[in-house]
Motif scaffolding. Structure first.
Motif, PDB file in Angstrom:
ATOM      1  N   LYS A 278       2.526  -3.305  -3.204  1.00 56.18           N
ATOM      2  CA  LYS A 278       3.903  -2.854  -2.655  1.00 56.18           C
ATOM      3  C   LYS A 278       3.718  -2.149  -1.290  1.00 56.18           C
ATOM      4  CE  LYS A 278       6.634  -2.429  -7.028  1.00 56.18           C
ATOM      5  NZ  LYS A 278       7.594  -3.302  -6.824  1.00 56.18           N
ATOM      6  N   TYR A 279       2.568  -1.539  -1.080  1.00 53.40           N
ATOM      7  CA  TYR A 279       2.305  -1.035   0.165  1.00 53.40           C
ATOM      8  C   TYR A 279       1.142  -1.656   0.847  1.00 53.40           C
ATOM      9  CZ  TYR A 279      -0.364   2.317  -2.759  1.00 53.40           C
ATOM     10  OH  TYR A 279      -1.330   2.721  -3.976  1.00 53.40           O
TER      11      TYR A 279
ATOM     12  N   GLN B 229       6.144   9.520  -5.475  1.00 52.30           N
ATOM     13  CA  GLN B 229       5.234   8.330  -4.905  1.00 52.30           C
ATOM     14  C   GLN B 229       6.226   7.168  -5.057  1.00 52.30           C
ATOM     15  OE1 GLN B 229       2.115   8.594  -7.868  1.00 52.30           O
ATOM     16  NE2 GLN B 229       1.479  10.537  -7.164  1.00 52.30           N
TER      17      GLN B 229
ATOM     18  N   VAL C  31       6.883   4.688  -1.582  1.00 54.86           N
ATOM     19  CA  VAL C  31       6.930   3.583  -1.452  1.00 54.86           C
ATOM     20  C   VAL C  31       8.037   2.670  -1.173  1.00 54.86           C
ATOM     21  CG1 VAL C  31       5.643   1.342  -2.416  1.00 54.86           C
ATOM     22  CG2 VAL C  31       4.554   3.534  -2.762  1.00 54.86           C
TER      23      VAL C  31
ATOM     24  N   THR D 290       8.968   2.478   2.270  1.00 55.89           N
ATOM     25  CA  THR D 290       7.885   1.872   3.000  1.00 55.89           C
ATOM     26  C   THR D 290       6.702   2.579   3.431  1.00 55.89           C
ATOM     27  OG1 THR D 290       8.852   1.918   5.495  1.00 55.89           O
ATOM     28  CG2 THR D 290       9.518   0.354   3.966  1.00 55.89           C
TER      29      THR D 290
ATOM     30  N   SER E 190       2.935   4.881   2.153  1.00 60.32           N
ATOM     31  CA  SER E 190       1.577   4.339   1.418  1.00 60.32           C
ATOM     32  C   SER E 190       1.188   5.616   0.564  1.00 60.32           C
ATOM     33  CB  SER E 190       0.710   3.782   2.455  1.00 60.32           C
ATOM     34  OG  SER E 190       0.313   4.965   3.240  1.00 60.32           O
TER      35      SER E 190
END
Length: 255
Positions: free
Chosen positions: A72-73, A114, A118, A121, A123
């Motif tokens: 996802k990142y 977290q 994510v 956008t 990390s």
């Protein structure tokens, strides 16, 4: 002032023992702070989750023993990264989208922070001990009430909230000043790069690990913390201050 409804997704979809142990703490914390907790089951259609989200005035994203999928990142998976939880991810995304669109307050805790980062956008550091080589025990667990110090940016919204509790202004060095507090700690991941519309507002001064972020949009309450304020709702002034501020913001958003 009516009690605002706060959406809380079930922490984990395939570890019922974890979810059953942790969820009641979040529910109790919200209710002690003056809100009504609305538990969002993960095993339901997205339309049902969206409908529940619409009826709520705030979103609390809880912790989890899962880890956000590194894809996802745009990162390769660390061997120490835990499996993801697709149902929890889907619920978080729906709740975050609704809260973003309608400017509803968001309080994101541990994994929730977290997940928020994510979604925006940002990390993550996938495993603090192996990647950062720190001596600070960020995964001390719930048995350790005060695991390490966090230093909060003195000009942040979070600092303004905590300053109303028993926290004190401290200076780690003449150049490093802020509001310091001792926190519990139960995580092995952390924010690496803050996402769009988020800024870093707290770090562990001993290793620089990011401990809190907040939204940059004026008037929209968005706070993410790595520690667990829900555990201190009955006897810890900073935890009470944060949860009270979140629920108060949700009450205002419902007007």
């Amino acid at each position: 002032m009516s009690r605002p409804k706060i959406a809380i997704p079930v922490p984990h979809s395939y570890k019922p023992d974890y979810a059953q142990r942790s969820l009641p703490q979040y529910v109790h914390a919200v209710e002690a702070a003056g809100g009504d907790a609305v538990v969002i089951p993960l095993d339901q259609p997205s339309e049902a989750i969206a409908k529940q989200a619409t009826a709520c005035q705030g979103v609390l994203l809880p912790g989890s023993s899962a880890d956000v999928d590194p894809q996802k990142y745009g990162a390769e998976r660390n061997a120490l990264t835990n499996p993801g939880d697709k149902l929890r991810d889907a619920a978080d995304e729906l709740l975050l989208q609704d809260a973003h669109n309608m400017q509803k307050p968001i309080l994101a805790i541990c994994y929730g922070m977290q997940s928020l980062n994510v979604w925006r956008t940002g990390s993550l550091v996938q495993d603090i001990p192996s990647e950062l080589k720190t001596k600070v025990n960020h995964s001390a667990g719930r048995e350790v009430a005060k695991a390490h110090t966090v230093l909060v940016d003195p000009v942040s919204n979070l600092a303004g909230i905590l300053a109303k509790s028993t926290c004190e202004q401290i200076a780690v060095t003449p150049e490093l000043k802020g509001i310091g507090l001792e926190v519990n700690s139960s995580h092995h991941q952390a924010v690496e790069r803050a996402g769009d519309g988020l800024r870093v507002v707290a770090r562990c001064p001993d290793d620089n690990v990011i401990e809190a972020v907040e939204g940059t949009h004026p008037g929209h309450f968005v706070v993410g913390v790595q520690w667990h304020p829900e555990r201190g709702i009955d006897d810890d002034a900073p935890s009470q201050a944060l949860l009270n501020a979140f629920v108060k913001a949700a009450a205002k958003s419902s007007r």
